[in-house]
Write an enzyme that holds these catalytic residues in place. Structure first.
Site, mmCIF file in Angstrom:
data_model
loop_
_atom_site.group_PDB
_atom_site.id
_atom_site.type_symbol
_atom_site.label_atom_id
_atom_site.label_comp_id
_atom_site.label_asym_id
_atom_site.label_seq_id
_atom_site.Cartn_x
_atom_site.Cartn_y
_atom_site.Cartn_z
ATOM 1 N N GLU A 45 0.872 -1.168 0.000
ATOM 2 C CA GLU A 45 0.000 0.000 0.000
ATOM 3 C C GLU A 45 0.914 1.224 0.000
ATOM 4 O OE1 GLU A 45 -2.799 0.385 3.252
ATOM 5 O OE2 GLU A 45 -3.457 2.321 2.451
ATOM 6 N N ARG A 270 5.734 -12.784 9.606
ATOM 7 C CA ARG A 270 6.408 -11.566 9.185
ATOM 8 C C ARG A 270 7.775 -11.475 9.837
ATOM 9 N NH1 ARG A 270 4.344 -6.429 9.542
ATOM 10 N NH2 ARG A 270 2.412 -7.181 8.712
ATOM 11 N N LYS A 280 4.716 1.000 9.882
ATOM 12 C CA LYS A 280 4.822 2.175 9.001
ATOM 13 C C LYS A 280 4.337 3.431 9.710
ATOM 14 C CE LYS A 280 3.134 0.094 5.140
ATOM 15 N NZ LYS A 280 2.533 0.056 3.810
HETATM 16 P P1 ATP Z 1 -0.042 -1.626 6.664
HETATM 17 O O1 ATP Z 1 -0.839 -2.613 5.852
HETATM 18 O O2 ATP Z 1 -0.393 -1.584 8.105
HETATM 19 O O3 ATP Z 1 0.045 -0.282 6.043
HETATM 20 P P2 ATP Z 1 2.172 -3.342 5.994
HETATM 21 O O4 ATP Z 1 3.551 -3.358 6.564
HETATM 22 O O5 ATP Z 1 1.359 -4.576 6.003
HETATM 23 O O6 ATP Z 1 1.442 -2.136 6.691
HETATM 24 P P3 ATP Z 1 1.822 -3.302 3.133
HETATM 25 O O7 ATP Z 1 2.140 -2.221 2.174
HETATM 26 O O8 ATP Z 1 0.421 -3.756 3.246
HETATM 27 O O9 ATP Z 1 2.341 -2.803 4.533
HETATM 28 O O10 ATP Z 1 2.765 -4.522 2.872
HETATM 29 C C1 ATP Z 1 2.987 -5.080 1.616
HETATM 30 C C2 ATP Z 1 3.367 -6.515 1.752
HETATM 31 O O11 ATP Z 1 4.514 -6.670 2.581
HETATM 32 C C3 ATP Z 1 2.257 -7.339 2.377
HETATM 33 O O12 ATP Z 1 2.090 -8.494 1.588
HETATM 34 C C4 ATP Z 1 2.768 -7.685 3.741
HETATM 35 O O13 ATP Z 1 2.303 -8.925 4.155
HETATM 36 C C5 ATP Z 1 4.284 -7.683 3.537
HETATM 37 N N1 ATP Z 1 4.965 -7.322 4.775
HETATM 38 C C6 ATP Z 1 4.772 -6.223 5.518
HETATM 39 N N2 ATP Z 1 5.548 -6.236 6.614
HETATM 40 C C7 ATP Z 1 6.257 -7.389 6.572
HETATM 41 C C8 ATP Z 1 7.229 -8.002 7.424
HETATM 42 N N3 ATP Z 1 7.632 -7.424 8.575
HETATM 43 N N4 ATP Z 1 7.745 -9.190 7.053
HETATM 44 C C9 ATP Z 1 7.359 -9.774 5.914
HETATM 45 N N5 ATP Z 1 6.444 -9.262 5.068
HETATM 46 C C10 ATP Z 1 5.901 -8.080 5.385
#
Ligand code: ATP
Ligand code: MG
Length: 567
Positions: A45, A270, A280
């Site tokens: 996102e 994760r 974030k």
């Molecule tokens: P949010 O959705 O709260 O804004 P997010 O860290 O999930 O934060 P996204 O942009 O949705 O951000 O993440 C993109 C992809 O990265 C998703 O598929 C998510 O599962 C993966 N991802 C995010 N953080 C991690 C992590 N710490 N380890 C592995 N994969 C991650």
């Protein structure tokens, strides 16, 4: 790749280590579930910069696509206009490319599917599987129930289809204010899985979107949009983090009700790292409240921060591979990340000499304007990297730390009357310490022994200490920035009573403004990395350095603190 589906050998590539995800894929290939296709994606996102956790996900998804000769998409999950921005889109594209995850021409945006998603919502309404709800967000929360108690139906749940269609169109046309109505899936308010208790599909947000402008004032929720996006792109294996495990039945419900193509969702744990944060929202807070200089501050766990710090794409890919893929949450030692870059730079970085806290040394028995060349090896780990000439002169600079007037036992560097070897040059002896009126050391007067030149010395004399130095007249100036961990606590995020800001390390950045480097570094390039002998690995700062003012960042120190966990 050989696609003989009866031969597991051929469909189990060993390019990246086998893990439980690959086992699932291997099985899908055997049963020809997706006709032998493997197609993954990374779906960020655009509401922040990518961090090392995202890097893990990128390496995993791209690595799998590559190993199986499949495809990899970069898709922005841009369904929430209020937090998203073009700046984030641009930075994410740059970071994914830099990591080497090649999405070719497959750059997609969830917002490009808004029309399709809207039509599918209409389809669900027509099937009696979605309804417009007038309850407020707070009332919806109250109706939802808890883990132990079922929820309550909304009084609007049984609206006739025609009314729902009319209201949903009017929502789209901007007749209502934010929060006045939502579209909900009609599933089961008593489901043990709370995600299935009539989840929201659309909410009204009167906000401009970074791509669709003011075309829309209703936006799909993540839960509604995400599975549809994967389906539209024909993703085979939709790899995500564990918190989405309980959402899978919902994604399945949507796809089944619509009767559309069905990817396989697979969840993994994760990446968590100690001494840092990965939220974030909190990273944004660090930037906005100026606890760091920007998203790419070299202390940030962001990909752009790591890049600026001097990390290479390969060191991050190796790290991602080393930590593997887990099914349960765990915390990785940040020292392993540091180990990955140190290990690589030990093999590849050119050794140079730099003095961070200079102390002047005059070699009194060396000719006044004399200069000669000594030969310095560029990398003892890789002799094919050659050697370079270094100018040696009567006035040199050494580290202030490398001289002590009253040394403790086992101090093998320079002391009054003591001897030390200058790396690649001569043995010198400290004859006199020159001080100002207040007793501060101004300079040292030393003598050298001409018969001790490194490599060619005729005297086989040994001393215990070797120190680095630069020639004063032939050195160049630079600013050097030394970094430490941004937080003093292993888990800055998890202390209930305190904010992560309470654990900010006040010494995470030290700026040394008058360092002196060997002159070969005048032509240093941003993409090159150096070992400053005895001090660590350094690179030019990609933002603040200019030909007029060199600025170097320390990537990591030389000392490795990573210990393999006991087996
Ligand atoms: P949010 O959705 O709260 O804004 P997010 O860290 O999930 O934060 P996204 O942009 O949705 O951000 O993440 C993109 C992809 O990265 C998703 O598929 C998510 O599962 C993966 N991802 C995010 N953080 C991690 C992590 N710490 N380890 C592995 N994969 C991650
Ligand atoms: Mg997310």
């Amino acid at each position: 790749m050989n696609e003989n589906l009866n031969d597991t050998q051929n469909i189990t590539p060993e390019k990246t280590p086998v893990n439980f995800i690959k086992e699932i894929i291997n099985n899908d290939l055997l049963t020809a579930k997706y006709g032998g296709r493997v197609h993954t994606r990374f779906p960020p996102e655009p509401n922040g910069y990518l961090h090392i956790g995202h890097a893990k996900s990128i390496c995993l998804n791209y690595g799998i696509a590559k190993d199986y000769n499949g495809k990899f998409n970069l898709r922005f999950d841009d369904t929430n206009p209020s937090k998203e921005d073009q700046e984030y889109v641009d930075s994410i594209i740059e970071d994914v490319k830099w990591l080497g995850a090649d999405f070719e021409d497959r750059l997609f945006f969830g917002s490009d599917y808004f029309d399709q998603m809207f039509n599918w919502a209409i389809l669900l309404i027509e099937k009696g599987k979605a309804y417009v709800d007038d309850l407020s967000a707070e009332e919806i929360r109250q109706h939802r129930g808890t883990l132990t108690e079922p929820g309550k139906n909304s009084p609007y749940r049984d609206r006739p289809v025609a009314d729902n269609l009319d209201l949903f169109h009017r929502m789209k046309n901007g007749e209502f204010k934010n929060g006045e109505k939502v579209l909900r899936a009609k599933i089961d308010m008593a489901s043990p899985n709370i995600n299935l208790r009539d989840p929201i599909m659309y909410r009204i947000i009167h906000d401009s979107h970074h791509r669709t402008g003011d075309n829309w004032c209703i936006y799909p929720t993540y839960d509604w949009a995400h599975g549809l996006e994967d389906s539209i792109e024909n993703i085979t294996h939709s790899i995500c983090t564990l918190e989405f495990e309980n959402h899978r039945p919902l994604y399945d419900w949507f796809l089944d009700e619509l009767g559309i193509y069905h990817p396989q969702q697979i969840e993994f744990a994760r990446l968590n790292l100690n001494y840092t944060i990965m939220s974030k929202r909190k990273l944004l807070q660090l930037v906005e409240e100026k606890h760091v200089s920007a998203w790419d501050d070299p202390r940030m766990p962001t990909i752009s921060g790591l890049r600026r710090r001097g990390y290479t794409p390969s060191s991050i890919r190796n790290f991602a591979e080393r930590i593997g893929v887990a099914k349960r949450d765990n915390v990785i030692d940040v020292a392993l990340l540091e180990h990955s870059i140190r290990e690589e730079l030990n093999k590849t970085a050119k050794r140079v000499m730099a003095v961070l806290n200079p102390l002047k040394v005059i070699i009194t028995n060396y000719p006044e304007n004399g200069v000669e060349e000594v030969h310095a090896v560029n990398n003892p780990e890789d002799l094919s990297m050659g050697a370079r000439p270094l100018p040696f002169s009567r006035e040199i600079l050494i580290e202030q730390d490398d001289f002590m007037e009253n040394p403790p036992p086992k101090y093998f560097r320079l002391t009054p009357g003591g001897e030390v070897r200058l790396r690649y040059a001569y043995i010198i002896k400290c004859e006199e310490v020159i001080k100002d009126q207040d007793g501060n050391i101004l300079e040292l007067h030393c003598t050298y022994d001409p018969d001790t030149k490194s490599g060619t010395g005729t005297k086989n004399k040994k001393v215990k200490g070797t120190i680095h130095w630069v020639s004063l007249p032939y050195s160049i100036r630079a600013e050097v920035r030394l970094y430490d961990r941004l937080f003093t606590n292993e888990a800055p995020d998890s202390d209930k009573g305190k904010s992560f800001l309470d654990f900010l390390n006040p010494d995470s950045l030290r700026i040394l403004r008058d360092c002196r480097l060997e002159s070969s570094l005048a032509s240093a390039q941003v993409n090159e990395r150096y070992q400053f002998e005895r001090l660590g690995y350094f690179c030019l700062d990609n933002k603040d350095s200019s030909p007029n003012k060199l600025v170097f960042n320390r990537t990591v120190s030389l000392k490795d603190t990573f210990k393999l966990p006991p087996k």
